[in-house]
Design an enzyme around this catalytic site. Structure first.
Site, PDB file in Angstrom:
ATOM      1  N   ILE A  21      19.633 -47.922  72.737  1.00 36.56           N
ATOM      2  CA  ILE A  21      18.310 -48.235  72.206  1.00 36.56           C
ATOM      3  C   ILE A  21      17.202 -48.017  73.235  1.00 36.56           C
ATOM      4  O   ILE A  21      16.067 -47.677  72.887  1.00 36.56           O
ATOM      5  CB  ILE A  21      18.279 -49.692  71.667  1.00 36.56           C
ATOM      6  N   LYS A  22      17.512 -48.174  74.524  1.00 35.54           N
ATOM      7  CA  LYS A  22      16.479 -47.995  75.551  1.00 35.54           C
ATOM      8  C   LYS A  22      15.993 -46.557  75.610  1.00 35.54           C
ATOM      9  O   LYS A  22      14.864 -46.287  76.024  1.00 35.54           O
ATOM     10  CB  LYS A  22      16.995 -48.428  76.918  1.00 35.54           C
TER      11      LYS A  22
END
Length: 277
Positions: free
Chosen positions: A156-157
């Site tokens: 997700i980063k």
């Protein structure tokens, strides 16, 4: 609609001339066919390269570096940096001019044939096309333990200011991590009913990235035939033109962002829907 604003009454003739010159230069650049490297002045052919020779540091090593540069077509050339790597090797940075000219009409690249979509639109397309979440399985295969690339796309980063595929509401991401064997990847992809499989390969010694990817694509064809998932390979040493030779649907190279991959996924599933059963 484009609106052309008149120049202010106090605009000087030199300002207008400068604008015209800039426009002419831009047009010339867009239509340019032949180019040479640019160093100190336009078209001087100056390039910089680095390499290591198995020669102890010293005058003989520098002479060998200049001889190699000459054989590479750099003339004149000069060693701008050198230092010893242990007792028997020397690292060099060489700067010099080459005569080579590039014909831009001979350049072959893979052009992106699909639009870049924001996450919200990617989600909408997947929901409309599949009526369920799209399953994406990712892994580093073989002995490759470098997960930075696959994590940048999946986690997700994300990467380069973009969220990874885990951020997309209509994607279910299964990240298997590093050193996944091809049989285990096929088995897990079948168990997860994967729509797409992303493999990352950074280790390239003896063309390991090519051999591993070809093994992977052959295993999916044998196990699943025409019902196999989308196969996508990525890594800094891949050439996007190699997809056919590797047996995969798409190849992404250095600098690819999660948004590019997500946009390709929805483009590919739409294409598959349009194909006859």
């Amino acid at each position: 609609m484009t609106t052309t604003r008149p120049a202010p009454a106090d605009a000087s003739a030199s300002d207008t001339a400068a604008t015209d010159t800039a426009a002419t230069n831009t047009a010339a650049t867009d239509t340019k066919r032949y180019v040479r490297p640019y160093g100190d002045t336009s078209g001087d052919g100056m390039v910089q390269t680095s390499f290591t020779l198995p020669v102890p540091h010293g005058p003989r090593a520098e002479g060998a570096a200049l001889l190699l540069a000459a054989k590479m077509g750099m003339e004149p050339a000069m060693v701008v940096h050198s230092h010893a790597i242990g007792p028997d090797f020397t690292f060099f940075v060489v700067y010099g001019s080459v005569r080579h000219i590039i014909d831009l009409t001979e350049v072959e690249v893979v052009e992106r044939e699909y639009p870049l979509l924001p996450p919200s639109e990617v989600n909408t397309v997947i929901k409309r096309a599949l009526r369920r979440k799209m399953v994406v399985v990712g892994a580093c295969i073989g002995t490759d333990a470098h997960t930075v690339g696959i994590d940048a796309i999946l986690n997700i980063k994300g990467f380069a200011g973009e969220k990874g595929l885990e951020y997309y509401r209509e994607l279910r991401v299964v990240n298997l991590g590093a050193q996944v064997s091809v049989p285990d990847l096929v088995k897990r992809a079948r168990a997860e009913k994967a729509d797409a499989v992303l493999v990352s390969q950074v280790v390239t010694q003896r063309d390991a990235h090519i051999l591993n990817t070809q093994e992977m694509s052959a295993a999916f064809r044998e196990a699943m035939g025409g019902r196999r998932p989308l196969l996508i390979a990525g890594g800094p040493r891949f050439d996007p033109r190699m997809a056919g030779d590797l047996g995969v649907d798409r190849v992404f190279s250095r600098g690819t962002t999660p948004g590019e991959v997500a946009s390709y996924l929805v483009h590919a599933i739409n294409q598959r829907k349009e194909q006859p059963a």
